[in-house]
Design a protein around this motif. Structure first.
Motif, mmCIF file in Angstrom:
data_model
loop_
_atom_site.group_PDB
_atom_site.id
_atom_site.type_symbol
_atom_site.label_atom_id
_atom_site.label_comp_id
_atom_site.label_asym_id
_atom_site.label_seq_id
_atom_site.Cartn_x
_atom_site.Cartn_y
_atom_site.Cartn_z
ATOM 1 N N LEU A 94 39.437 -22.623 -43.032
ATOM 2 C CA LEU A 94 40.019 -22.438 -41.704
ATOM 3 C C LEU A 94 41.540 -22.344 -41.769
ATOM 4 O O LEU A 94 42.159 -21.635 -40.982
ATOM 5 C CB LEU A 94 39.602 -23.593 -40.784
ATOM 6 C CG LEU A 94 38.095 -23.733 -40.525
ATOM 7 C CD1 LEU A 94 37.829 -24.881 -39.570
ATOM 8 C CD2 LEU A 94 37.504 -22.446 -39.977
ATOM 9 N N ALA A 95 42.142 -23.059 -42.721
ATOM 10 C CA ALA A 95 43.594 -23.032 -42.857
ATOM 11 C C ALA A 95 44.104 -21.664 -43.303
ATOM 12 O O ALA A 95 45.283 -21.347 -43.124
ATOM 13 C CB ALA A 95 44.043 -24.102 -43.856
ATOM 14 N N ARG A 96 43.199 -20.832 -43.854
ATOM 15 C CA ARG A 96 43.598 -19.516 -44.379
ATOM 16 C C ARG A 96 43.172 -18.374 -43.459
ATOM 17 O O ARG A 96 43.231 -17.208 -43.857
ATOM 18 C CB ARG A 96 42.967 -19.290 -45.756
ATOM 19 C CG ARG A 96 43.413 -20.242 -46.854
ATOM 20 C CD ARG A 96 42.764 -19.836 -48.164
ATOM 21 N NE ARG A 96 43.108 -18.478 -48.558
ATOM 22 C CZ ARG A 96 42.324 -17.693 -49.303
ATOM 23 N NH1 ARG A 96 41.144 -18.106 -49.698
ATOM 24 N NH2 ARG A 96 42.713 -16.479 -49.632
ATOM 25 N N LEU A 97 42.756 -18.666 -42.240
ATOM 26 C CA LEU A 97 42.181 -17.621 -41.392
ATOM 27 C C LEU A 97 43.098 -16.421 -41.220
ATOM 28 O O LEU A 97 42.677 -15.274 -41.376
ATOM 29 C CB LEU A 97 41.831 -18.196 -40.016
ATOM 30 C CG LEU A 97 40.479 -18.895 -39.891
ATOM 31 C CD1 LEU A 97 40.238 -19.281 -38.439
ATOM 32 C CD2 LEU A 97 39.341 -18.027 -40.397
ATOM 33 N N GLU A 98 44.345 -16.668 -40.881
ATOM 34 C CA GLU A 98 45.269 -15.560 -40.635
ATOM 35 C C GLU A 98 45.436 -14.707 -41.889
ATOM 36 O O GLU A 98 45.397 -13.473 -41.837
ATOM 37 C CB GLU A 98 46.624 -16.092 -40.161
ATOM 38 C CG GLU A 98 47.541 -14.999 -39.656
ATOM 39 C CD GLU A 98 48.773 -15.557 -38.952
ATOM 40 O OE1 GLU A 98 49.654 -14.752 -38.635
ATOM 41 O OE2 GLU A 98 48.847 -16.785 -38.734
ATOM 42 N N GLU A 99 45.584 -15.368 -43.024
ATOM 43 C CA GLU A 99 45.721 -14.660 -44.304
ATOM 44 C C GLU A 99 44.475 -13.840 -44.622
ATOM 45 O O GLU A 99 44.566 -12.689 -45.075
ATOM 46 C CB GLU A 99 45.970 -15.694 -45.400
ATOM 47 C CG GLU A 99 45.929 -15.171 -46.813
ATOM 48 C CD GLU A 99 45.852 -16.285 -47.839
ATOM 49 O OE1 GLU A 99 45.446 -16.004 -48.972
ATOM 50 O OE2 GLU A 99 46.195 -17.450 -47.500
ATOM 51 N N LEU A 100 43.296 -14.416 -44.360
ATOM 52 C CA LEU A 100 42.052 -13.719 -44.677
ATOM 53 C C LEU A 100 41.827 -12.509 -43.778
ATOM 54 O O LEU A 100 41.389 -11.452 -44.246
ATOM 55 C CB LEU A 100 40.877 -14.688 -44.576
ATOM 56 C CG LEU A 100 40.799 -15.739 -45.685
ATOM 57 C CD1 LEU A 100 39.703 -16.760 -45.389
ATOM 58 C CD2 LEU A 100 40.558 -15.085 -47.044
#
Length: 360
Positions: free
Chosen positions: A163-169
């Protein structure tokens, strides 16, 4: 049919092995190391400790769900090689520990998607619910905040590090097509299936949940035609399917019984649950009973019985009954009721077959 029950581990599940032992016919616990980040090499000591715990509780540990696939593998990035090697080592260790089936998925970013974790049904129970209008055109980051759930219990597919990487993903998946995903899945299979064969393990891909694109992300394990294509990517008994009646059943065009018949021999694991699908595309999970939902559960079980299914089965998500406080979809009571419904159908089919043989 070998009945199992998903268990999230001591301290991470409201259901105990002692309770599961009281459900008739359950012989195995479906497990994982749920705190292991996707792509990491599972420590052998932890695998063996968990396997011993399961065996000591009176169950077999032969099904693992899931060994999560790192997003770099799905994206086809050069860094995937490291994560694939870790995956191979984990397969080998699980084989040494007596594991026979690994369930996994190849869904970008989200392993599953719902808009309400505790939607009330007419009888007062609650269940996982998907409301199409809340997905179409909505900000995925806001939705994730809304339904991220009780963080005291792990929710597979919604791990904090993911969830912490959502924007990156989401940025990384821009421009990634379904054909790109197919190519990356084929590469992954070419690497891991020979290892699975040597380790005595059958890999069993889980269908996408729901079986269509969410937030514009590509999804490919969605239909009978796509499952057929998947099996041809690497034609080996070790390359199989987790037949999930609920995930596939969210699309009324999917005939789960027909899939059970066509892919017999390539289905080492089944998830059986029911969903009620509405005309507007919404769906809610129901009891396992056929007439309570839109999936012909009795017909699915009949297809498995007629094709000699001897693999592993588990009741999938259940409703939340009688005020039970539990992980969304994974309480004790409704899944236990589901098992008894499945056994009832299975046993009646066996009795009918036996009577037919005697009459003949």
């Amino acid at each position: 049919m070998r009945m199992t029950f998903r268990w999230y581990g001591e301290g991470n599940d409201t259901v105990t092995p002692a309770q599961i032992r009281q459900i008739p016919g359950v012989e195995g616990l479906v497990w994982s190391l749920h705190d292991m980040p996707a792509g990491e090499d599972w420590p052998e000591e932890r695998i063996q400790r968990t396997v011993k715990q399961i065996r000591d509780a009176g169950f077999h540990p032969e099904v693992v769900e899931s060994v999560n696939v790192h997003e770099d593998i799905k994206l086809g990035l050069p860094t995937r090689e490291r994560y694939i090697e870790n995956y191979k080592r984990t397969i080998e260790k699980l084989g040494r520990a007596g594991v026979k089936v690994i369930c996994y998925n190849f869904m970008p970013v989200f392993d599953w998607m719902r808009t309400d974790l505790f939607k009330e049904l007419e009888d007062g129970s609650t269940a996982l619910f998907f409301e199409k209008s809340k997905i179409d055109g909505v900000d995925p980051f806001e939705l994730v905040k809304l339904i991220s759930g009780d963080r005291s219990l792990t929710m597979p597919g919604w791990e904090p590090e993911r969830l912490a990487r959502l924007e990156e993903l989401f940025e990384a998946y821009k421009g990634v097509t379904e054909e790109d995903l197919w190519r990356n899945l084929e590469y992954f299979l070419q690497e891991i299936i020979p290892v699975a064969e040597r380790s005595g393990i059958r890999m069993a891909i889980h269908p996408d949940d729901p079986p269509w694109s969410v937030f514009g992300l590509p999804r490919i394990i969605t239909s009978q035609a796509n499952l057929r294509r998947f099996l041809k990517l690497h034609d080996s008994p070790a390359n199989g399917i987790t037949l999930c009646s609920g995930s596939l059943g969210a699309n009324p065009e999917n005939d789960i019984a027909a899939m059970a018949r066509e892919f017999a021999g390539r289905i080492p694991f089944t998830h059986i649950r029911n969903v009620r699908v509405y005309d507007n595309g919404d769906f809610i999970e129901t009891s396992h009973r056929t007439q309570d939902g839109s999936v012909d559960i009795a017909g699915v079980v009949q297809a498995l019985h007629e094709t000699g299914f001897d693999g592993y089965c588990r009741p999938d998500h259940g409703r939340h009954l009688w005020g039970e406080q539990c992980r969304p979809g994974y309480g004790l009571y409704d899944r236990a009721l589901g098992i008894m419904y499945l056994w009832g159908v299975w046993d009646s089919l066996g009795r009918r077959k036996l009577q037919g043989e005697v009459s003949a």
